[in-house]
Scaffold this active site. Structure first.
Site, PDB file in Angstrom:
ATOM      1  N   MET A 107       0.824  -1.213   0.000  1.00 40.50           N
ATOM      2  CA  MET A 107       0.000   0.000   0.000  1.00 40.50           C
ATOM      3  C   MET A 107       0.857   1.263   0.000  1.00 40.50           C
ATOM      4  O   MET A 107       0.595   2.204  -0.751  1.00 40.50           O
ATOM      5  CB  MET A 107      -0.932   0.019   1.228  1.00 40.50           C
ATOM      6  CG  MET A 107      -1.956  -1.078   1.245  1.00 40.50           C
ATOM      7  SD  MET A 107      -3.045  -1.049  -0.193  1.00 40.50           S
ATOM      8  CE  MET A 107      -4.080   0.360   0.162  1.00 40.50           C
ATOM      9  N   HIS A 159      -7.896   5.865   4.617  1.00 33.34           N
ATOM     10  CA  HIS A 159      -7.940   4.463   4.212  1.00 33.34           C
ATOM     11  C   HIS A 159      -8.035   4.343   2.688  1.00 33.34           C
ATOM     12  O   HIS A 159      -9.044   4.713   2.093  1.00 33.34           O
ATOM     13  CB  HIS A 159      -9.157   3.788   4.887  1.00 33.34           C
ATOM     14  CG  HIS A 159      -9.315   2.356   4.538  1.00 33.34           C
ATOM     15  ND1 HIS A 159     -10.534   1.755   4.355  1.00 33.34           N
ATOM     16  CD2 HIS A 159      -8.394   1.390   4.334  1.00 33.34           C
ATOM     17  CE1 HIS A 159     -10.364   0.486   4.055  1.00 33.34           C
ATOM     18  NE2 HIS A 159      -9.081   0.237   4.029  1.00 33.34           N
TER      19      HIS A 159
HETATM   20  P1  NAD Z   1       2.811  -4.838   3.516  1.00 35.69           P
HETATM   21  O1  NAD Z   1       3.206  -5.967   4.378  1.00 35.69           O
HETATM   22  O2  NAD Z   1       2.873  -4.996   2.031  1.00 35.69           O
HETATM   23  O3  NAD Z   1       3.696  -3.574   3.871  1.00 35.69           O
HETATM   24  C1  NAD Z   1       4.012  -3.173   5.166  1.00 35.69           C
HETATM   25  C2  NAD Z   1       5.347  -2.450   5.107  1.00 35.69           C
HETATM   26  O4  NAD Z   1       5.603  -1.908   6.398  1.00 35.69           O
HETATM   27  C3  NAD Z   1       6.514  -3.387   4.792  1.00 35.69           C
HETATM   28  O5  NAD Z   1       7.261  -2.857   3.720  1.00 35.69           O
HETATM   29  C4  NAD Z   1       7.317  -3.404   6.063  1.00 35.69           C
HETATM   30  O6  NAD Z   1       8.713  -3.552   5.840  1.00 35.69           O
HETATM   31  C5  NAD Z   1       6.988  -2.045   6.631  1.00 35.69           C
HETATM   32  N1  NAD Z   1       7.254  -1.952   8.050  1.00 35.69           N
HETATM   33  C6  NAD Z   1       6.983  -2.849   9.022  1.00 35.69           C
HETATM   34  N2  NAD Z   1       7.442  -2.398  10.200  1.00 35.69           N
HETATM   35  C7  NAD Z   1       8.013  -1.193   9.976  1.00 35.69           C
HETATM   36  C8  NAD Z   1       8.655  -0.251  10.808  1.00 35.69           C
HETATM   37  N3  NAD Z   1       8.821  -0.480  12.083  1.00 35.69           N
HETATM   38  N4  NAD Z   1       9.110   0.887  10.239  1.00 35.69           N
HETATM   39  C9  NAD Z   1       8.956   1.097   8.929  1.00 35.69           C
HETATM   40  N5  NAD Z   1       8.360   0.235   8.099  1.00 35.69           N
HETATM   41  C10 NAD Z   1       7.892  -0.913   8.617  1.00 35.69           C
HETATM   42  O7  NAD Z   1       1.346  -4.436   3.990  1.00 35.69           O
HETATM   43  P2  NAD Z   1       0.237  -3.610   3.199  1.00 35.69           P
HETATM   44  O8  NAD Z   1      -0.682  -4.537   2.544  1.00 35.69           O
HETATM   45  O9  NAD Z   1       0.882  -2.529   2.424  1.00 35.69           O
HETATM   46  O10 NAD Z   1      -0.567  -2.974   4.414  1.00 35.69           O
HETATM   47  C11 NAD Z   1      -0.101  -1.844   5.105  1.00 35.69           C
HETATM   48  C12 NAD Z   1      -1.240  -1.211   5.872  1.00 35.69           C
HETATM   49  O11 NAD Z   1      -2.259  -0.832   4.953  1.00 35.69           O
HETATM   50  C13 NAD Z   1      -1.914  -2.104   6.880  1.00 35.69           C
HETATM   51  O12 NAD Z   1      -2.305  -1.334   7.990  1.00 35.69           O
HETATM   52  C14 NAD Z   1      -3.126  -2.627   6.138  1.00 35.69           C
HETATM   53  O13 NAD Z   1      -4.187  -2.978   7.001  1.00 35.69           O
HETATM   54  C15 NAD Z   1      -3.490  -1.407   5.343  1.00 35.69           C
HETATM   55  N6  NAD Z   1      -4.310  -1.668   4.145  1.00 35.69           N
HETATM   56  C16 NAD Z   1      -4.034  -2.712   3.327  1.00 35.69           C
HETATM   57  C17 NAD Z   1      -4.809  -2.934   2.204  1.00 35.69           C
HETATM   58  C18 NAD Z   1      -4.504  -4.075   1.267  1.00 35.69           C
HETATM   59  O14 NAD Z   1      -5.322  -4.373   0.404  1.00 35.69           O
HETATM   60  N7  NAD Z   1      -3.346  -4.727   1.393  1.00 35.69           N
HETATM   61  C19 NAD Z   1      -5.861  -2.065   1.900  1.00 35.69           C
HETATM   62  C20 NAD Z   1      -6.091  -0.975   2.727  1.00 35.69           C
HETATM   63  C21 NAD Z   1      -5.318  -0.790   3.855  1.00 35.69           C
END
Ligand code: NAD
Length: 736
Positions: free
Chosen positions: A337, A463
Site C-alpha cells: 500500500m 484508508h
Molecule cells: P505490507 O506488508 O505490504 O507492507 C508493510 C510495510 O511496512 C513493509 O514494507 C514493512 O517492511 C513495513 N514496516 C513494518 N514495520 C516497519 C517499521 N517499524 N518501520 C517502517 N516500516 C515498517 O502491507 P500492506 O498490505 O501494504 O498494508 C499496510 C497497511 O495498509 C496495513 O495497515 C493494512 O491494514 C493497510 N491496508 C491494506 C490494504 C490491502 O489491500 N493490502 C488495503 C487498505 C489498507
C-alpha cells in the site's frame, strides 16, 4: 450583439470565429443560457451575408465537458411533481425539454452555412455531439485533447444526435463500443475512426479550421443529408445480420441488462440506422426521454455526477480551516500500500519521503513507481522526462529524521498494534508541530490507534483501497478526538491526488469493508447451501457486482480473510464470526495452503502465464456436491447479495458511521463496485422504498437467517415510508 458565454468575431475572409468561454466556470458546460446563445449565434451568422462559414472553439484549456446534468436533474424534479397530477403532461415535458439540444444541433447542421468545430482539448458528451453536428471537425494533437460520449456512465446515453451521427461516421463495432463503454479517443484514433476530419498541431488549430472553410472544402450539408449518401452500417445486409445478434449477446453479457441507458443505445442504433436522419433523431429523443425517467438514470445522475462532484469539491471539508498548501508528505511503510500511496502522491506533484525499516525495503517501495511509470512510457502515455521528474520526487530512506519538514505523514506499516505503536512513537519524535498523522489501517479503530499519539486531535485515518493507483475512493476516518484541521488536511491531500473522499466515523471495518464483508460472506453461505460455485459467481455479476465474491476473496487473499477472521474472534468473541465461513476458509487456507491469486490457488486455480483461471475442482471435497441449479431462484440469490450490503450500509447509518447519504452511495460504487445502476447502497433502498426493502429483509431473514433482520432505524423509516435521504436531511415523515 454581445453574448455572455461566447465571443463572435468575423475576419476579412468572412469566417466567423465563435469562442466559447464561460466567465464563471472553469470548464464550459451546456446550460439553458448557452443553448439560447448558440441558437442566436446560428441565426446571426445565417443572417449576416458577410459570413461564409463558422469555426467554433473554446477559450479554455478544455473544449467542454458537455451538458450540465444538474439542468436535467432540475427538469426531472419538475416532471416528478407534475406527474402526480398529470402523468402524460409530465412525460411530454421531459420529451420536449430533453429534445431541445438535439433540435438545436440539427438546426446548426441544416442552417445552410458550413460550421467547423476546432477541438482544442477535452470535448465530451453534449459538446462532442455539437461537434458531430458541425460539418467538419479539426482536432488538436495535444495529449489532453480527447473526444468521447461518457453519458452511459451516468445512466443515460448521448441523446442529442450522438448515437446517430457516430453510427453514420464510423464502423458499427467501433461506434457501438464507444457508445456502450463511454470511451474517449485522442486525435489520431478519432481520425482513424472517421470521427474527426483533420488533426492539427495545437498552435495551428484555428488556422487549419479556417483554412478548410476558406478553401471551400467544407460543404454546408452533412453527408447523410445528401441524396447520394450510402449508409455503410446498414442493418439488413449480410454483415449487419452477423453483427447485431453477436452485439446483442455481448451487450447482455457485459451489462446483464441492468442499465436502461445501455439497452436504449442498442435499440436506438439498430432502429435509427434504418431511418432517415430526422426520424432517427426523433426516435433517439423518444428513447432519451424514456431513459431519463427511469429510476436507474435518476439514481446514477445523482450519485455518479452530482454527489460525486460535490464530494470532490470538498462538501465535507470544514470551511473555516484555510486551504493547506501541501508540498511534501511522508509515507511510512513502503510495502504494497505504501508504495502505491507514494506513487499517486508523486504523480500529483508532491515531494514524498518514503520510509521503511531499512534502505533496501524503502528502495523496493520506490521501484514500484519505476515499474508503473515504465509501462506508461513504453505505451507512449508518459514522456521519459515526466517519468524522471516523478521518480525524483520520491525520496526513499530508513531515517525518520527525513520526515521533519512534512505536513502530513501516512502510516502504512504491518496491521499489528504493537508495530503501529512503535512506528507512531518513532514518527512523532521527528514530526513538526501541527503536522497531521494519518493511518492507512484497514481494520483497527482509529480512536484506539490515536492513543499511541501525543496529539490525538492531529490523528486521523486515511484508508486507501488496493490497487491504490486504480481505486478512486479514499475513506477518511474521524477518531473520537480528531480535530477539524486534521480533517481539512486529509481532504486537501485526497483532493491533490485526485481521488474522491468520504468522511466516516470510527468503527470496526469503517464503512466500505463492512459492506464488502457482508457481500463475500453471502457467497460463502451460498456455497455451503449447495449453490454451485459458478452460480454463486454468476448471480453476483447478474446483480450488477463487478466480480463475484469468490473472485474477490481470491484477489484480496484468502489468508488475509482468515487472519482478519481470527483477529475479529479474538477481539469480539466467537459470535462475531460466521462458523460456515470459518470452516471453508480453514479448509482452504490452513489445510490446503490455498491463499488466493497470490499463490495461484484459491477458489480458482490460476495457471502460470496468461491461461484462464478455472474453479478449483477440490471444492467438492470441502463442500459436497452442489445441488442442481433449478433448486435455486436466481432472482432470490441476486436480492440476497444486494440486500446484504445495503442492510449493512443502513446499519452504518444507524451507528453514526456514515452521516451523509451521498457518501454511502458514492463510497459503495467507487469502493467496492456496488451495482452502479442502483446509484449505491442507500439509493438502492430508497428507490425500492424503505417499506418494501424492510419487507424484503424480513422475507430473507425468514428464509436465509437472522442476519437479514432489519435494524431499528430501517424499521422505523419503513413505518412512515421515510427514505434514507429524507431522514439524513432531517426530513422525517410522520406516521399516518
Ligand atoms: P505490507 O506488508 O505490504 O507492507 C508493510 C510495510 O511496512 C513493509 O514494507 C514493512 O517492511 C513495513 N514496516 C513494518 N514495520 C516497519 C517499521 N517499524 N518501520 C517502517 N516500516 C515498517 O502491507 P500492506 O498490505 O501494504 O498494508 C499496510 C497497511 O495498509 C496495513 O495497515 C493494512 O491494514 C493497510 N491496508 C491494506 C490494504 C490491502 O489491500 N493490502 C488495503 C487498505 C489498507
Amino acid at each position: 450583439m454581445t453574448y455572455q458565454n461566447f465571443t463572435l468575431t468575423v475576419d476579412a475572409d468572412g469566417i466567423a470565429l465563435v469562442t466559447w468561454d464561460m466567465a464563471d466556470r472553469s470548464m464550459n458546460v451546456i446550460t439553458a443560457e448557452v443553448m439560447a446563445e448558440l441558437d442566436a449565434i446560428c441565426d446571426a451568422t445565417v443572417a449576416d451575408a458577410a459570413v461564409k462559414g463558422v469555426v467554433i472553439t473554446s477559450g479554455k484549456d478544455t473544449f467542454s465537458g458537455g451538458a450540465d446534468l444538474k439542468m436535467l436533474e432540475g427538469m426531472l424534479k419538475k416532471a416528478a411533481l407534475m406527474r402526480r397530477a398529470d402523468a402524460e403532461a409530465a412525460s411530454k415535458l421531459v420529451f420536449d425539454e430533453s429534445r431541445k439540444l438535439s433540435l438545436l444541433f440539427r438546426k446548426i447542421e441544416t442552417c445552410g452555412k458550413p460550421w467547423v468545430s476546432a477541438i482544442n482539448g477535452l470535448c465530451l458528451g453534449g459538446a462532442f455531439e455539437l461537434s458531430l453536428a458541425c460539418h467538419a471537425r479539426v482536432m488538436s494533437d495535444a495529449e489532453k485533447a480527447k473526444v468521447g460520449l461518457p453519458e452511459v456512465k451516468v445512466g443515460i446515453f448521448p441523446g442529442a444526435g450522438g448515437t446517430q451521427r457516430v453510427m453514420r461516421l464510423t464502423d458499427a463495432q467501433s461506434g457501438l463500443t464507444m457508445l456502450l463503454q463511454g470511451t474517449q479517443h485522442g486525435a489520431h484514433k478519432a481520425k482513424a475512426l472517421g470521427l474527426v476530419t483533420e488533426v492539427a498541431p495545437a498552435a495551428d488549430l484555428i488556422s487549419v479550421a479556417k483554412g478548410l472553410l476558406k478553401d471551400g472544402k467544407v460543404a454546408p450539408v452533412a453527408a447523410w443529408d445528401r441524396k447520394d449518401f450510402k449508409l455503410a452500417n446498414r442493418v439488413y445486409t449480410p454483415a449487419g445480420m452477423q453483427f447485431w445478434p453477436a452485439a446483442n449477446a455481448i451487450y447482455l453479457k457485459e451489462t446483464a441488462d441492468n442499465y436502461p441507458g445501455a439497452r436504449a443505445i442498442m435499440s436506438v442504433c439498430y432502429e435509427g440506422l434504418q431511418l432517415p436522419i430526422d426520424l432517427a433523431l426523433k426516435v433517439e429523443s423518444r428513447y432519451f426521454a424514456h431513459v431519463l425517467q427511469t429510476k436507474e438514470a435518476a439514481a446514477m445522475i445523482r450519485s455518479l455526477f452530482v454527489s460525486m462532484q460535490d464530494l470532490n469539491k470538498g462538501a465535507r471539508r470544514p470551511a473555516d480551516v484555510p486551504a493547506t498548501n501541501l508540498k511534501k508528505v511522508a509515507i511510512v511503510g513502503a510495502g504494497f500500500m505504501g508504495a502505491g500511496i507514494a506513487y499517486v502522491s508523486a504523480k500529483a506533484g508532491l515531494e514524498v519521503v518514503l520510509i521503511d525499516r531499512d534502505q533496501a525495503a524503502a528502495d523496493k517501495g520506490k521501484a514500484y513507481s519505476l515499474d508503473l511509470t515504465s509501462k506508461d512510457v513504453a505505451k507512449g502515455r508518459l514522456t521519459k522526462d515526466k517519468q524522471d521528474a516523478l521518480l525524483a520526487r520520491i525520496h526513499p530512506t530508513a531515517d525518520y529524521a527525513a520526515l521533519a519538514d512534512c505536513d502530513l505523514v501516512v502510516e502504512a506499516v504491518f496491521e499489528d498494534r504493537q508495530v503501529k505503536k512503535d512506528v507512531t512513537e518513532a514518527i512523532e519524535k521527528h514530526l513538526k508541530k501541527g503536522a497531521i498523522f494519518a493511518s492507512n489501517t484497514s481494520t483497527l479503530p482509529i480512536t484506539s490507534l490515536a492513543q499511541n499519539s501525543k496529539t490525538p486531535k492531529n490523528f486521523i485515518g486515511i484508508h486507501f483501497f488496493s490497487p491504490v493507483d486504480k481505486m478512486m475512493l479514499v475513506e477518511i476516518i474521524m477518531g473520537k478526538k480528531t480535530g477539524d484541521k486534521a480533517l481539512a488536511v486529509a481532504m486537501d491531500f485526497v483532493k491533490a491526488i485526485k481521488k474522491t473522499p468520504i468522511v466516516v466515523n470510527d468503527a470496526r471495518g469503517f464503512f466500505a469493508n463492512r459492506c464488502v464483508l457482508a457481500y463475500v460472506r453471502e457467497g460463502f453461505l451460498m456455497l455451503a447451501e449447495g449453490v454451485a460455485p459458478s452460480m454463486v459467481e454468476k448471480a453476483a455479476t447478474m446483480a450488477g457486482m463487478p466480480v463475484g465474491p469468490l473472485t474477490l476473496a481470491d484477489e484480496v487473499g484468502l489468508d488475509l480473510s482468515w487472519k482478519i477472521l481470527q483477529a475479529t474472534k479474538k477481539d469480539l468473541g466467537e459470535k462475531a464470526v460466521d462458523p460456515t465461513q470459518e470452516k471453508i476458509l480453514k479448509a482452504l487456507v490452513v489445510d490446503q495452503e490455498r491463499f488466493g491469486r497470490k499463490n495461484g490457488k484459491g477458489f480458482y486455480d490460476y495457471p502460470a502465464g496468461r491461461g484462464k483461471k478455472t474453479l478449483y475442482k477440490g471444492l467438492v471435497d470441502i463442500l459436497g456436491a452442489p445441488k442442481p441449479a433449478e433448486a435455486f431462484d436466481m432472482e432470490h440469490l441476486k436480492h440476497r447479495y444486494l440486500a446484504a450490503q445495503a442492510l449493512e450500509a443502513a446499519r452504518t447509518v444507524e451507528e453514526g458511521v456514515v452521516t451523509d447519504p451521498r457518501e454511502a452511495d458514492v463510497g459503495s460504487i467507487l469502493g467496492f463496485g456496488f451495482a452502479p445502476y442502483t446509484g449505491g447502497t442507500l439509493s438502492f433502498i430508497d428507490s425500492m422504498g424503505t417499506t418494501q426493502f424492510a419487507a424484503l429483509c424480513d422475507h430473507l431473514a425468514k428464509k436465509n437467517g437472522p442476519r437479514f433482520k432489519p435494524n431499528k432505524l430501517l424499521k422505523h423509516l419503513a413505518e412512515t415510508g421515510t427514505s434514507f435521504y429524507e431522514h439524513m436531511a432531517g426530513g422525517e415523515k410522520k406516521a399516518a
